[in-house]
Design an enzyme around this catalytic site. Structure first.
Site, PDB file in Angstrom:
ATOM      1  N   ARG A 154     -12.707  -1.078  -1.080  1.00 52.40           N
ATOM      2  CA  ARG A 154     -11.526  -0.445  -1.680  1.00 52.40           C
ATOM      3  C   ARG A 154     -10.251  -1.224  -1.336  1.00 52.40           C
ATOM      4  O   ARG A 154      -9.370  -1.371  -2.180  1.00 52.40           O
ATOM      5  CB  ARG A 154     -11.404   1.004  -1.205  1.00 52.40           C
ATOM      6  CG  ARG A 154     -10.336   1.788  -1.939  1.00 52.40           C
ATOM      7  CD  ARG A 154     -10.736   2.052  -3.392  1.00 52.40           C
ATOM      8  NE  ARG A 154      -9.684   2.749  -4.130  1.00 52.40           N
ATOM      9  CZ  ARG A 154      -8.835   2.169  -4.990  1.00 52.40           C
ATOM     10  NH1 ARG A 154      -8.921   0.871  -5.235  1.00 52.40           N
ATOM     11  NH2 ARG A 154      -7.928   2.865  -5.620  1.00 52.40           N
ATOM     12  N   CYS A 197       0.862  -1.196   0.000  1.00 51.58           N
ATOM     13  CA  CYS A 197       0.000   0.000   0.000  1.00 51.58           C
ATOM     14  C   CYS A 197       0.894   1.241   0.000  1.00 51.58           C
ATOM     15  O   CYS A 197       0.637   2.222  -0.694  1.00 51.58           O
ATOM     16  CB  CYS A 197      -0.886   0.032   1.243  1.00 51.58           C
ATOM     17  SG  CYS A 197      -1.827  -1.464   1.553  1.00 51.58           S
ATOM     18  N   HIS A 216       1.118   5.025  -1.868  1.00 49.81           N
ATOM     19  CA  HIS A 216       0.549   6.139  -1.101  1.00 49.81           C
ATOM     20  C   HIS A 216       1.514   6.797  -0.128  1.00 49.81           C
ATOM     21  O   HIS A 216       1.161   7.803   0.487  1.00 49.81           O
ATOM     22  CB  HIS A 216      -0.711   5.663  -0.384  1.00 49.81           C
ATOM     23  CG  HIS A 216      -1.758   5.163  -1.343  1.00 49.81           C
ATOM     24  ND1 HIS A 216      -2.430   6.004  -2.199  1.00 49.81           N
ATOM     25  CD2 HIS A 216      -2.202   3.908  -1.614  1.00 49.81           C
ATOM     26  CE1 HIS A 216      -3.264   5.293  -2.945  1.00 49.81           C
ATOM     27  NE2 HIS A 216      -3.133   4.014  -2.626  1.00 49.81           N
ATOM     28  N   CYS A 238      -7.770  -2.627  -4.124  1.00 49.03           N
ATOM     29  CA  CYS A 238      -6.324  -2.347  -4.140  1.00 49.03           C
ATOM     30  C   CYS A 238      -5.526  -3.641  -4.220  1.00 49.03           C
ATOM     31  O   CYS A 238      -4.547  -3.733  -4.957  1.00 49.03           O
ATOM     32  CB  CYS A 238      -5.911  -1.580  -2.883  1.00 49.03           C
ATOM     33  SG  CYS A 238      -6.297   0.171  -2.961  1.00 49.03           S
TER      34      CYS A 238
END
Lengths: 276, 132
Positions: free
Chosen positions: A233, A190, A194, A237
């Site tokens: 979500r 992740c 991000h 992802c």
């Protein structure tokens, strides 16, 4: 000998400081990182996700939010929330303050059960404890009810803290580890998108910073053409990096949500919202 | 059969003398399409020999892949397309094309193996990061 003593001392200092780094230190480091990287933004701006990074996209998004596509689902959520169960009770009986203006406090760590409890999990547990069938986790009525509850919390600062209990800290650490672990055939974490690449383009999309990623859920995504939950979500992802998704409300996803909400604590709730 | 491959399992290679194990030893290479046959072992690594049929080789590889799938899933690192590959392999096998099914199942098995390595590597890295 002198050198090895110095090296040992340095190692001990580093180890001590790493062990001492708790959620508060993590959050501070997160904020500093993003505020240095995006110095034009205030802390509250991060609640707007990737739109905070692109003026034109922000204006377009604001126009959409004037007549948001989730408006009907929000109304539906209110009706569903207020509709009594077959036994005469309602959601308001399951939550503090009648369920209104409380979503900023979720998820929380249930010290008796020893697990993270999310708002959606609590909604379905409320249903089951009143003899109703649980709702599907990803979208539909559950997302609508959750959206209405988030709406009643708009503007309130997220307030998710970690009780002084090893199991709670372990849940937080597990969520953090999940966020930073590379997964899937594409070998992405992740954080790859991000943290390291926040603000960069991935194909035609601007990557949002981690800070502010949980302020606005449930979200009406244009790509979904519906209102969906945060765990939807998460699953998406995972699939995007070719990782088999986990079940919604699995312990790992709840821990992940816990970590992210602790990082977002202090930012205002601005959900539900529209996203591309 | 035009060519036969006889492989030995459990072989490891030392690289650069540093003790690293190369798990891509020849024992893990899938048999060539015309080199089939298998004998079962208890592990997640099929042992191919020259005397079995394509169907037997496929079944052996499928069992090994399924075992690795369970492990990758338990570690929450299963890749999303590997299961689809096993499904496709099953369809090919159902149509009698065991050589193609074998190739597909072997690719899935290798993916599961890499997913497990990824999980171990990420866990090690995380543990290291936590204390240094």
């Amino acid at each position: 000998m002198k050198l090895s003593s110095s090296a040992l001392l340095l190692s001990l200092l580093v180890i001590t400081s790493s062990i001492a780094a708790g959620p508060a230190e993590d959050r501070e480091a997160f904020r500093q990182y993003y505020q240095q990287r995006f110095s034009a933004l205030s802390l509250e701006d991060f609640a707007n996700g990737a739109y905070a990074l692109d003026e034109q996209a922000f204006e377009h998004w604001q126009e959409i939010e004037e007549f948001p596509p989730y408006e009907f689902m929000l109304d539906e959520g209110k009706e569903l929330f207020e509709e009594p169960f077959a036994n005469g009770k309602s959601y308001a009986d399951c939550f503090e303050n009648g369920g209104l203006g409380i979503s900023q406090n979720y998820p929380y760590f249930d010290t008796e059960a020893g697990e993270v409890v999310t708002l959606e999990l609590m909604i379905n547990r409320c249903r089951e404890s009143n003899g109703e069938e649980p709702l599907p986790w990803l979208e539909g009525d559950l997302a609508s009810i959750s959206a209405y509850m988030a709406f009643t919390s708009r503007g309130k600062p997220i307030d998710v803290s970690i009780p002084d209990e090893p199991a709670a800290m372990a849940a937080y650490e597990a969520g953090k580890a999940y966020y930073y672990s590379r997964r899937g055939q594409l070998n992405f974490a992740c954080s790859s998108c991000h943290v390291q690449n926040a603000g960069m383009m991935i194909r035609a999309d601007l990557l949002s910073p981690t800070l502010g990623q949980t302020t606005h859920w449930p979200v009406h995504r244009g790509a979904w053409d519906s209102l969906g939950t945060l765990h939807k979500r998460f699953r998406e992802c995972n699939v995007q990096v070719r990782q088999a998704p986990l079940p919604a409300q699995s312990l790992s996803y709840r821990n992940l949500e816990y970590f992210l909400r602790v990082m977002d604590s202090g930012l205002p709730v601005n959900g539900p919202a529209y996203r591309k | 059969m035009n060519s036969k491959i006889i492989v030995v399992t459990g072989m490891t290679l030392l690289i650069f003398g540093c003790g690293a194990k190369d798990e891509q030893a020849s024992s893990e290479q899938p048999p060539a399409s015309n080199a089939v046959a298998a004998t079962a072992n208890s592990g997640d690594q099929p042992v191919y020999d020259a005397s079995a049929t394509p169907e037997e080789a496929y079944q052996l590889t499928l069992r090994a892949a399924t075992k690795l799938q369970a492990k990758a899933s338990e570690m929450q690192h299963e890749w999303s397309r590997s299961a689809e590959m096993l499904d496709s392999a099953g369809e090919l096998a159902a149509n009698g094309d065991f050589e193609a099914a074998l190739a597909m199942a072997e690719t899935a098995r290798q993916q599961y193996r890499m997913a497990i390595q990824q999980a171990i590597q990420q866990s090690d890295q995380w543990q290291t990061r936590a204390v240094d």
